[in-house]
Design an enzyme around this catalytic site. Sequence first.
Site, short mmCIF file in Angstrom:
data_model
loop_
_atom_site.label_atom_id
_atom_site.label_comp_id
_atom_site.label_asym_id
_atom_site.label_seq_id
_atom_site.Cartn_x
_atom_site.Cartn_y
_atom_site.Cartn_z
N GLY A 282 0.83 -1.19 0.00
CA GLY A 282 0.00 0.00 0.00
C GLY A 282 0.87 1.24 0.00
O GLY A 282 1.99 1.24 -0.51
N SER B 287 1.11 -9.84 -1.02
CA SER B 287 0.04 -9.67 -0.04
C SER B 287 -1.14 -10.49 -0.55
O SER B 287 -1.15 -10.92 -1.73
CB SER B 287 -0.35 -8.20 0.14
OG SER B 287 -0.98 -7.69 -1.01
N THR C 265 7.30 -2.40 11.30
CA THR C 265 6.87 -1.10 11.81
C THR C 265 5.36 -0.95 11.65
O THR C 265 4.83 0.16 11.78
CB THR C 265 7.57 0.05 11.07
OG1 THR C 265 7.24 -0.03 9.67
CG2 THR C 265 9.09 -0.02 11.24
N ARG D 186 2.11 -3.57 12.57
CA ARG D 186 1.33 -3.98 13.73
C ARG D 186 1.92 -5.27 14.28
O ARG D 186 2.26 -6.19 13.54
CB ARG D 186 -0.14 -4.20 13.36
CG ARG D 186 -0.91 -2.94 13.02
CD ARG D 186 -1.09 -2.05 14.24
NE ARG D 186 -1.90 -0.87 13.95
CZ ARG D 186 -1.41 0.28 13.54
NH1 ARG D 186 -0.10 0.40 13.33
NH2 ARG D 186 -2.21 1.31 13.32
N GLU E 267 2.17 -2.97 24.81
CA GLU E 267 2.82 -1.66 24.78
C GLU E 267 2.27 -0.78 25.89
O GLU E 267 1.05 -0.80 26.13
CB GLU E 267 2.60 -0.98 23.42
CG GLU E 267 3.25 -1.72 22.27
CD GLU E 267 3.08 -1.00 20.93
OE1 GLU E 267 2.52 0.13 20.91
OE2 GLU E 267 3.52 -1.55 19.91
N HIS F 187 7.62 2.14 19.36
CA HIS F 187 6.48 2.53 18.52
C HIS F 187 6.61 4.01 18.11
O HIS F 187 5.72 4.83 18.37
CB HIS F 187 5.15 2.28 19.21
CG HIS F 187 4.03 2.03 18.23
ND1 HIS F 187 2.94 1.24 18.50
CD2 HIS F 187 3.84 2.48 16.94
CE1 HIS F 187 2.14 1.21 17.46
NE2 HIS F 187 2.66 1.96 16.51
#
Length: 317
Positions: A152, A173, A232, A234, A263, A282
Amino acid sequence: MNVAVLDDYLDVARACADWSRLPAGAMLQVFREPLVGEDVRARALAGFDVIVAMRERTAFPASLLERLPDLRLLVTTGMRNASIDLEACRRRGVTVCGTGAVGAPAAELTWALLLALLKRVPESDRALREGAWQTGLTQTVEGKRLGVVGLGKLGTQVARVGRAFGMEVVAWSPRLTAERAEAGGARLVDKHTLFSTSDVVTLHLVLGDGTRGVVGDAELRAMKRSAYLVNTSRAGLVDEAALLSALREERIAGAGLDVFSVEPLPRGHPLTTLPNTVLTPHLGYATRENFDVFYRDALEDILAWSTGQPIRALGTR
């Protein structure tokens, strides 16, 4: 009006927007520490009409929303938040609004992690500070194969930088076509080929039912021992237990991670003890430019809603 701003870890929310523009009599409370557990959240947020959530740091499932009867407006930074139950908000008459964002900082961080791994930046920095010099060879980026999972906006930006570095870029994907891959600067391959032949695999998929755990034990075992994984996107895209095993057993060379199953990452978490990881807390979206837009737009959302004309509403009206 009572307004809560959540998860302002760096204490920057007040400086990023002119909160004095809130309606007369409005009360603003900024929470710096995470509210851990639904009972804690329900008690802390009782009585707030408006809540501003930072990305997906605090979840708002139906069970929590039912315990916040005064809530009328929930603002999320960004225009998508999988941690908010939009249908439950709609049923309870809670308006949900989003904000804009700047650029694609997570793609930039992908390259920071990738280069830190291949160029041994953390190890070399530590060694140099301790008085050592050239403790290990680094690797050349040019000529390596970059496997991009998810092509994307962010994946495409990463792919184009890879080509600029002289890498061979392949992509996969679940619904990617050869034409879209080519337009994104990559060549479409099947999933097994991507994992088994890439020197670096980087993840850029949206987390959902079809992508959760898309990188499991089988994919990690298919990777070369010399290969690296960068995430980076999820944490839920990766089976964390399988990744820990692969790193401990050195079945892959290492991993660069910005996202984690819990987190903030607890002190002493196993990932922090491994020498073949580069970890960031994050930071993918946490830039000054992004936060200026997040909080500026969040304030605009509140002001527009207070006049009965909400903007940037997300699927609740």
